[in-house]
Design an enzyme around this catalytic site. Structure first.
Site, short mmCIF file in Angstrom:
data_model
loop_
_atom_site.label_atom_id
_atom_site.label_comp_id
_atom_site.label_asym_id
_atom_site.label_seq_id
_atom_site.Cartn_x
_atom_site.Cartn_y
_atom_site.Cartn_z
N SER A 69 22.70 42.71 38.34
CA SER A 69 23.36 44.00 38.11
C SER A 69 24.03 44.14 36.76
CB SER A 69 24.38 44.28 39.23
OG SER A 69 23.73 44.69 40.40
N LYS A 72 23.07 47.05 34.57
CA LYS A 72 23.69 48.38 34.57
C LYS A 72 24.52 48.64 33.32
CE LYS A 72 23.71 48.67 39.61
NZ LYS A 72 23.55 47.39 40.29
N SER A 129 28.83 49.20 41.68
CA SER A 129 27.54 48.61 41.31
C SER A 129 26.43 49.19 42.18
CB SER A 129 27.54 47.09 41.42
OG SER A 129 26.44 46.54 40.75
#
Length: 491
Positions: A69, A72, A129
């Protein structure tokens, strides 16, 4: 008579086979237990002075890893770019597509056809997230997932992220989506440099949406101590990742740790690296001539032989939920156990450093690649990426083995060498050679000091030693946590 004798023979053979299988199973079981504390092939780390770009510490920094993640960060970077260009506004209304709604947890959970403001989608991406919101943003900014992934990859190339490729905007497992610790440090600095007005999204402690409060997955934000960003990540393949930034005493340091074994050990490791980085800065400000920060870190235990974040620490996930460390929830889907692809895993090992009780292997025909002890690349404080970008390609090629067999100078067959570092700056290489000689004078009394320059790297070396003297000297250095390498004659 032969028939009577054959029966017990078969029984004896069967018993022996059974015993062999049992004994083998026990040995194999013991081997697995003993292997657990070993080297974590997913681990990588880097510590960077955010203003100058100086790399204070690096370990596997150019080896390819899964971003999870932390992807991102790039998704939001491109969103900030669209906001600045005027092609998007914070009040844009996004309609959630079936593809976005189908993304697995961690997610906000809006159904296909529902709408959300771009500002809220960005907050969900940074705090929660949320994989679904990252996809919704990508489709809104890029028109499609594929086009957005191309935009992200091109932007990475533009920023100097030489090991990075994107295929999705949220970091869900895909063997083609790769990055490195150094590349993520470049990206973190780019966000701060290019869009300081939006950087605060990465430091949001919590966010309230439709009556529900969401807490940031980055536990260090809640600890104080100057932390103000930036992003966590986790999949089974990547391990526990964290790109962190903190400000203390007017100095900002960025620390990237990839492949942690748990969120707790990862956070503790980041905190230790960060504390050491700030101590280097504090001592320098006090007048101490710490030129090679990597050595300072290694003296504190962050170097060769340290089992990174693998210490056996008991921990419970935040809130007890399987999705609190992003990526996917423990749903049992096949993608959550994606193995490292053959092209990048296990990553190429670092150059061999000999330590105590480690003999020089006689079968080695040529020495390992030069040891990268530190990268000191000063740059103007006003340019947050210049010094990181400089030399990235050369360092990356070094780690990938592109210069694993440089031209060998002629040398007598009885002259062994101890290499104590390889640097981009020749002055640093010479200064370090002098410092090692001062600290280990008795080991190198009969040695010649030299700096060998090859392919832009300057190797700090003690030459003219016998094999036993070289091995003994390297053992003494290793005992004091100083990295070294024994090099055969002609190496």
């Amino acid at each position: 008579m032969m028939r009577l004798r054959s029966i017990p023979t078969r029984r004896v053979l069967a018993a022996l086979v059974a015993l062999t299988l049992v004994f083998g199973a026990i040995v194999m079981g013991q081997g697995r237990v003993q292997a657990q504390p070993g080297e974590n092939n997913r681990y990588a780390a880097i510590v960077v002075d955010a203003s100058t770009g100086e790399v204070l510490f690096a370990r596997h920094a150019d080896s390819r890893r899964y971003p999870a993640s932390v992807t991102k960060v790039m998704t939001l970077y491109l969103t900030f770019e669209a906001l600045e260009k005027g092609t998007a506004t914070l009040d844009d209304v996004i309609t959630v597509s079936p593809l976005a709604a189908s993304q697995p947890p961690s997610k906000l959970g809006l159904a296909a056809g529902q709408t959300i403001r771009l500002d809220d989608a960005m907050r969900a991406t940074a705090v929660r997230s949320a994989n679904d919101m990252a996809m919704a943003i990508a489709e809104h900014i890029g028109g499609s997932q594929a086009r957005f992934a191309s935009m992200a990859t091109l932007k990475a190339e533009e920023l100097g992220m030489t090991q990075t490729r994107y295929v999705n905007p949220n970091g869900l497992p895909d063997s083609r989506q790769l990055t490195s610790a150094r590349d993520l440090a470049i990206l973190a600095r780019a966000v701060m440099r290019d869009y300081p007005q939006y950087y605060s999204y990465f430091g949001l402690h919590d966010w309230n949406y439709q009556g529900r409060e969401y807490r940031n997955t980055n536990g260090l934000l809640h600890s104080g101590n100057g932390y103000d960003g930036i992003k966590t990540g986790f999949t089974n393949a990547s391990g526990y990742n964290l790109a962190a930034s903190a400000v203390r005493g007017g100095k900002r340091i960025i620390t990237i740790v990839l492949g942690g074994r748990s969120s707790v050990t990862r956070n503790a490791h980041v905190a230790e690296l960060m504390d050491t980085g700030f101590e280097v800065e504090r001592r320098r400000a006090g007048g101490e001539p710490i030129q090679v920060a990597q050595t300072f870190f290694e003296q504190r235990g962050f170097g060769i032989g340290v089992p990174d974040t693998g210490a056996p620490v008991a921990y419970a996930a935040l809130n007890g939920a399987p999705e609190t460390e992003e990526g996917s929830a423990s749903s049992g889907l096949a993608y959550t156990s994606l193995p490292l692809p053959p092209t990048v895993a296990p990553p190429a090992p670092e150059p061999v450093r000999y330590t105590r009780a480690t003999p020089v292997p006689e079968a080695v025909a040529s020495p390992p690649a030069p040891v990268r002890r530190a990268e000191v690349t000063p740059a103007s404080p006003g340019d947050l990426t210049a010094s990181l970008n400089a030399g990235v390609a050369a360092a990356s090629n070094l780690n990938r083995g592109a210069v694993a067999n440089p031209p060998r100078p002629a040398a007598p067959t009885d002259r062994w060498t101890v290499q104590v570092g390889a640097f981009r700056d020749e002055t640093v290489a010479r200064d370090w050679l002098t410092e090692v000689n001062r600290r280990f004078r008795s080991q190198f009394t009969a040695a010649e000091r030299s700096v060998q320059s090859v392919s832009g790297w300057h190797r700090s070396r003690f030459t003219g030693l016998s094999q036993s003297a070289a091995e003994s000297a390297c053992e003494a250095l290793a005992a004091r946590r100083v990295t070294c390498m024994v090099v055969r004659p002609g190496g």
